[in-house]
Design an enzyme around this catalytic site. Sequence first.
Site: not given
Length: 355
Positions: A60-61
Amino acid sequence: MNHYYLLGRSGLRVSRLALGTMNFGVDGFHAAYGKTEEEAEPIFRRYVEAGGNFVDTADFYTAGESERMLGRLIDKAGNRERLVLTSKFTNTIDPSDPNASGNGRKHMVRALEASLRRLGTDYLDLYLLHTWDRITPVEEVVQTFDDLVRTGKIRYAGLSDVPAWYAARAQSYAEAHGLTPIVTVQLPYSLLARGIEPEFVPMAQTLGIGLTAWSPIGGGLLTGKYSRSGGEGRLGNPDIAERDWTVIDAVQEVAEGLGRPMAQVALNWAATRPGISSLVIGASGPGQMDSNLAALDFEIPDDARRRLDEASTPEVPKLYSMFTPEYQSWIVSPGLGVGDKPASFAGPVWNGARA
């Protein structure tokens, strides 16, 4: 950083400070404070040159850019086998697809394969469930972790941001069925956020789980960058509660007395608390990384530690107040000294020099 400790009840040796790469990349949710590859490389290099081996990222980063960038940096450094490479899954990669998020087997397997491609590796040392999705059976998660270990795609399994009962259920289920155990739970913890202490810490100590703390400097509030008249940082100019100012003032007082930056004091305190195996630290540049890495080069004196403990002591929920030594010495074992084991019963086992 030449001391390494076992993560939970495992043989995996990790640094007490882990490199968080949430700001590696300039896309997606974390873009506001993201770093380009040219900016991230010296941060990564300083960490590994100092002996750090525990590297944390997530799919997700920065919309996957963190993993891609980290993969290129690792390939350039040629140090993949020296690292304990960690990633996470849960958050959506396609909002139109209900199975492209959450903690079900279908998404777990697909997310892992995508993370491996972005990182340019054929396995992860540690794979974490990123956030409890409230609906996926914990048994399915544990069984899938075990399958992924058996296929060689991951080496160890862990959790992040889940209720304590969920982590306990996962570990107990794994133990009962001879499946891959949970070696870590990653949670927010700092002088400003001590809510994990009544439940998670004893749970982890009892079940052989090492706690990994994220946001140990309180999102920057414990670095000294903010004053009552304002400040600059990725949180902008936050509305800081008076209780938090009490903690910030105590950290500043202790830091001035020790001649150390406030961030180092906050990191040292968190790293040396019961149940904590490692802290996830980030940096805005190599200089800040150097400073953070020096956070364990000193000891906080007992009087200063009491000052920090007292200033940050959270209000204990009624139920947990019944489990304190003060309460139990009054009503459970009045007038008696009753304990688990004497302090000399089991000391740490060291393989190698301590200094």
